[in-house]
Write a protein that holds these residues in place. Structure first.
Motif, PDB file in Angstrom:
ATOM      1  N   TYR A   8       0.866  -1.183   0.000  1.00  0.00           N
ATOM      2  CA  TYR A   8       0.000   0.000   0.000  1.00  0.00           C
ATOM      3  C   TYR A   8       0.896   1.224   0.000  1.00  0.00           C
ATOM      4  CZ  TYR A   8      -4.150   2.528   1.794  1.00  0.00           C
ATOM      5  OH  TYR A   8      -5.224   3.358   1.979  1.00  0.00           O
ATOM      6  N   ALA A  10       1.854   5.376  -1.514  1.00  0.00           N
ATOM      7  CA  ALA A  10       1.593   6.628  -2.218  1.00  0.00           C
ATOM      8  C   ALA A  10       2.765   6.869  -3.157  1.00  0.00           C
ATOM      9  CB  ALA A  10       1.486   7.769  -1.206  1.00  0.00           C
ATOM     10  N   ILE A  17       8.510   7.153  -4.435  1.00  0.00           N
ATOM     11  CA  ILE A  17       7.762   7.062  -3.174  1.00  0.00           C
ATOM     12  C   ILE A  17       8.159   8.143  -2.168  1.00  0.00           C
ATOM     13  CG2 ILE A  17       7.223   4.590  -3.312  1.00  0.00           C
ATOM     14  CD1 ILE A  17       9.479   4.166  -1.228  1.00  0.00           C
ATOM     15  N   THR A  18       9.145   8.943  -2.513  1.00  0.00           N
ATOM     16  CA  THR A  18       9.514  10.057  -1.629  1.00  0.00           C
ATOM     17  C   THR A  18       9.726  11.317  -2.479  1.00  0.00           C
ATOM     18  OG1 THR A  18      11.834   9.427  -1.777  1.00  0.00           O
ATOM     19  CG2 THR A  18      10.654   8.659   0.157  1.00  0.00           C
ATOM     20  N   THR A  45      11.360   2.766   7.528  1.00  0.00           N
ATOM     21  CA  THR A  45      10.152   3.599   7.483  1.00  0.00           C
ATOM     22  C   THR A  45       9.807   4.106   8.880  1.00  0.00           C
ATOM     23  OG1 THR A  45       9.310   2.464   5.544  1.00  0.00           O
ATOM     24  CG2 THR A  45       7.676   3.568   6.902  1.00  0.00           C
ATOM     25  N   THR A  48      12.325   6.878   9.643  1.00  0.00           N
ATOM     26  CA  THR A  48      12.035   8.094   8.867  1.00  0.00           C
ATOM     27  C   THR A  48      10.790   8.785   9.421  1.00  0.00           C
ATOM     28  OG1 THR A  48      12.855   6.914   6.947  1.00  0.00           O
ATOM     29  CG2 THR A  48      11.740   8.975   6.506  1.00  0.00           C
ATOM     30  N   ASP A  83      13.258  -5.959  12.412  1.00  0.00           N
ATOM     31  CA  ASP A  83      14.387  -5.111  12.845  1.00  0.00           C
ATOM     32  C   ASP A  83      15.515  -6.010  13.338  1.00  0.00           C
ATOM     33  OD1 ASP A  83      15.953  -2.966  13.558  1.00  0.00           O
ATOM     34  OD2 ASP A  83      14.880  -2.551  15.419  1.00  0.00           O
ATOM     35  N   SER A  84      16.069  -6.803  12.441  1.00  0.00           N
ATOM     36  CA  SER A  84      17.081  -7.779  12.865  1.00  0.00           C
ATOM     37  C   SER A  84      18.355  -7.113  13.355  1.00  0.00           C
ATOM     38  CB  SER A  84      17.403  -8.730  11.703  1.00  0.00           C
ATOM     39  OG  SER A  84      17.950  -8.009  10.619  1.00  0.00           O
ATOM     40  N   VAL A 134      15.190 -11.561   8.918  1.00  0.00           N
ATOM     41  CA  VAL A 134      13.926 -12.183   9.333  1.00  0.00           C
ATOM     42  C   VAL A 134      13.380 -13.030   8.182  1.00  0.00           C
ATOM     43  CG1 VAL A 134      11.533 -11.671   9.964  1.00  0.00           C
ATOM     44  CG2 VAL A 134      13.403 -10.315  10.934  1.00  0.00           C
ATOM     45  N   LEU A 136      10.567 -13.841   6.372  1.00  0.00           N
ATOM     46  CA  LEU A 136       9.251 -13.175   6.312  1.00  0.00           C
ATOM     47  C   LEU A 136       8.108 -14.146   6.070  1.00  0.00           C
ATOM     48  CD1 LEU A 136      10.385  -9.993   4.380  1.00  0.00           C
ATOM     49  CD2 LEU A 136       9.647 -10.085   6.757  1.00  0.00           C
ATOM     50  N   ASP A 155       3.189  -1.135   5.065  1.00  0.00           N
ATOM     51  CA  ASP A 155       3.444   0.310   5.031  1.00  0.00           C
ATOM     52  C   ASP A 155       4.953   0.456   5.079  1.00  0.00           C
ATOM     53  OD1 ASP A 155       3.752   2.997   5.413  1.00  0.00           O
ATOM     54  OD2 ASP A 155       2.314   3.164   7.050  1.00  0.00           O
TER      55      ASP A 155
HETATM   56  N1  LIG Z   1       5.266   6.645  -0.266  1.00  0.00           N
HETATM   57  C1  LIG Z   1       4.920   5.691   0.552  1.00  0.00           C
HETATM   58  O1  LIG Z   1       3.815   5.150   0.469  1.00  0.00           O
HETATM   59  C2  LIG Z   1       5.884   5.244   1.591  1.00  0.00           C
HETATM   60  C3  LIG Z   1       5.460   4.320   2.558  1.00  0.00           C
HETATM   61  C4  LIG Z   1       6.372   3.894   3.503  1.00  0.00           C
HETATM   62  C5  LIG Z   1       7.671   4.364   3.476  1.00  0.00           C
HETATM   63  N2  LIG Z   1       8.039   5.271   2.561  1.00  0.00           N
HETATM   64  C6  LIG Z   1       9.426   5.790   2.515  1.00  0.00           C
HETATM   65  O2  LIG Z   1      10.301   4.695   2.239  1.00  0.00           O
HETATM   66  C7  LIG Z   1      11.581   4.956   2.827  1.00  0.00           C
HETATM   67  C8  LIG Z   1      12.049   3.740   3.609  1.00  0.00           C
HETATM   68  O3  LIG Z   1      11.984   2.612   2.797  1.00  0.00           O
HETATM   69  P1  LIG Z   1      13.203   1.624   2.548  1.00  0.00           P
HETATM   70  O4  LIG Z   1      12.839   0.827   1.358  1.00  0.00           O
HETATM   71  O5  LIG Z   1      14.489   2.378   2.583  1.00  0.00           O
HETATM   72  O6  LIG Z   1      13.217   0.745   3.862  1.00  0.00           O
HETATM   73  P2  LIG Z   1      12.032  -0.116   4.572  1.00  0.00           P
HETATM   74  O7  LIG Z   1      11.364  -0.976   3.571  1.00  0.00           O
HETATM   75  O8  LIG Z   1      11.226   0.780   5.434  1.00  0.00           O
HETATM   76  O9  LIG Z   1      12.951  -0.982   5.541  1.00  0.00           O
HETATM   77  C9  LIG Z   1      13.632  -2.097   5.071  1.00  0.00           C
HETATM   78  C10 LIG Z   1      13.056  -3.311   5.784  1.00  0.00           C
HETATM   79  O10 LIG Z   1      13.306  -4.460   5.027  1.00  0.00           O
HETATM   80  C11 LIG Z   1      13.842  -5.457   5.893  1.00  0.00           C
HETATM   81  N3  LIG Z   1      14.686  -6.339   5.082  1.00  0.00           N
HETATM   82  C12 LIG Z   1      15.673  -5.969   4.239  1.00  0.00           C
HETATM   83  N4  LIG Z   1      16.197  -7.065   3.639  1.00  0.00           N
HETATM   84  C13 LIG Z   1      15.516  -8.129   4.118  1.00  0.00           C
HETATM   85  C14 LIG Z   1      15.591  -9.525   3.887  1.00  0.00           C
HETATM   86  N5  LIG Z   1      16.476 -10.052   3.020  1.00  0.00           N
HETATM   87  N6  LIG Z   1      14.750 -10.333   4.546  1.00  0.00           N
HETATM   88  C15 LIG Z   1      13.850  -9.820   5.418  1.00  0.00           C
HETATM   89  N7  LIG Z   1      13.711  -8.492   5.675  1.00  0.00           N
HETATM   90  C16 LIG Z   1      14.551  -7.666   5.037  1.00  0.00           C
HETATM   91  C17 LIG Z   1      14.622  -4.675   6.929  1.00  0.00           C
HETATM   92  O11 LIG Z   1      14.781  -5.461   8.070  1.00  0.00           O
HETATM   93  P3  LIG Z   1      16.126  -5.342   8.962  1.00  0.00           P
HETATM   94  O12 LIG Z   1      15.976  -4.060   9.708  1.00  0.00           O
HETATM   95  O13 LIG Z   1      16.014  -6.576   9.777  1.00  0.00           O
HETATM   96  O14 LIG Z   1      17.276  -5.341   8.018  1.00  0.00           O
HETATM   97  C18 LIG Z   1      13.687  -3.493   7.164  1.00  0.00           C
HETATM   98  O15 LIG Z   1      12.683  -3.774   8.101  1.00  0.00           O
HETATM   99  C19 LIG Z   1      11.399   6.157   3.717  1.00  0.00           C
HETATM  100  O16 LIG Z   1      11.939   7.288   3.047  1.00  0.00           O
HETATM  101  C20 LIG Z   1       9.898   6.306   3.839  1.00  0.00           C
HETATM  102  O17 LIG Z   1       9.499   7.629   4.041  1.00  0.00           O
HETATM  103  C21 LIG Z   1       7.182   5.725   1.601  1.00  0.00           C
END
Ligand SMILES: NC(=O)c1ccc[n+]([C@@H]2O[C@H](COP(=O)([O-])OP(=O)(O)OC[C@H]3O[C@@H](n4cnc5c(N)ncnc54)[C@H](OP(=O)(O)O)[C@@H]3O)[C@@H](O)[C@H]2O)c1
Length: 226
Positions: A8, A10, A17-18, A45, A48, A83-84, A134, A136, A155
């Protein structure tokens, strides 16, 4: 059994997405109508969203601190965060959010013991599932078995979405397309994962919903062929 999983997000018209003015009121208003049992949020997320740095703690345990009492009749979703690495240390602040009933942190065998102790001290529930990261798929099954979670809204950013999509754990993708063009070269898509070897490995989807919302935001709902 695996719960139903809905990605889900935006996005801007160019799929980022940002970096644009997402209508978060609209996003959460419609999110609440999905009526899911759990929200799966990436650790990045969470950080952030609360403008926190990895490993930064906002609050110490105070004498006034009481663990949240969970009412079994509470229909608000459970917030689940992988949050490993033990990066998120602001759980008391997270638990102040009114629209979740409780928090469950997903850790792995690689999670430092010091972080598990921190979670215990702060009365934050956790589950150890997987070796390095983790697992998943297993975690989703356990959410169903142990917590009765039948539906999950993701999210999160593209990284967690990417792992879920590559592991074939997603049932639906909902995107709110916002009328803005952002541009840029940093990775900012709803699906971040290693490049495919062949375009035969893309994930086919079919449209199940299309709605023009306020301020020219368009909601597209797709189901994934399984
Ligand atoms: N526009 C929108 O709808 C929206 C929504 C949400 C977020 N955002 C934006 O997205 C950004 C953050 O997103 P992101 O992609 O950088 O990070 P994220 O998806 O928020 O965080 C990464 C997650 O993936 C997990 N992960 C990574 N590799 C994995 C694996 N091989 N197996 C299991 N889990 C794994 C990590 O766990 P570990 O910590 O255990 O490594 C962590 O919980 C922020 O800027 C936020 O504002 C936008």
């Amino acid at each position: 059994m695996l719960p139903k999983v809905i990605i889900y997000n935006a996005v801007s018209l160019d799929g980022r997405i940002t970096g644009f003015n997402a209508d978060s009121e609209l996003y959460y208003e419609l999110a609440s109508k999905l009526g899911v049992d759990a929200v799966l949020m990436g650790s990045e997320t969470v950080l952030t969203g609360f403008e926190a740095q990895p490993f930064q703690a906002f609050q110490e345990i105070g004498e006034d601190f009481k663990p949240r009492e969970v009412d079994p009749a509470d229909e608000r979703p459970l917030l689940v965060v992988p949050d490993s690495r033990g990066q998120v240390r602001i759980w008391r602040r997270v638990l102040e959010m009114p629209y979740i009933r409780d928090v469950l942190v997903l850790c792995s065998r690689s999670t430092p013991q010091e972080y598990l102790d921190f979670l215990d001290e702060n009365c934050v529930k956790y589950m150890i599932i997987g070796y390095q990261k983790v697992d998943l798929g297993f975690a989703l099954e356990e959410l169903n078995t142990q917590f009765g979670v039948k539906s999950v809204r993701v999210d999160s950013g593209g990284i967690l979405n990417g792992v879920l999509l590559r592991e074939n754990l997603v049932d639906e993708v909902h995107v709110f397309i916002h009328p803005e063009l952002v541009g840029g070269t940093s990775p900012s898509s709803i699906y971040q994962a290693p490049d495919l070897e062949s375009d035969e490995d893309t994930i086919p989807v079919f449209l199940t919903g299309l709605e023009k919302l306020k301020n020219d935001v368009v909601l597209l709902k797709y189901r994934i062929f399984k």
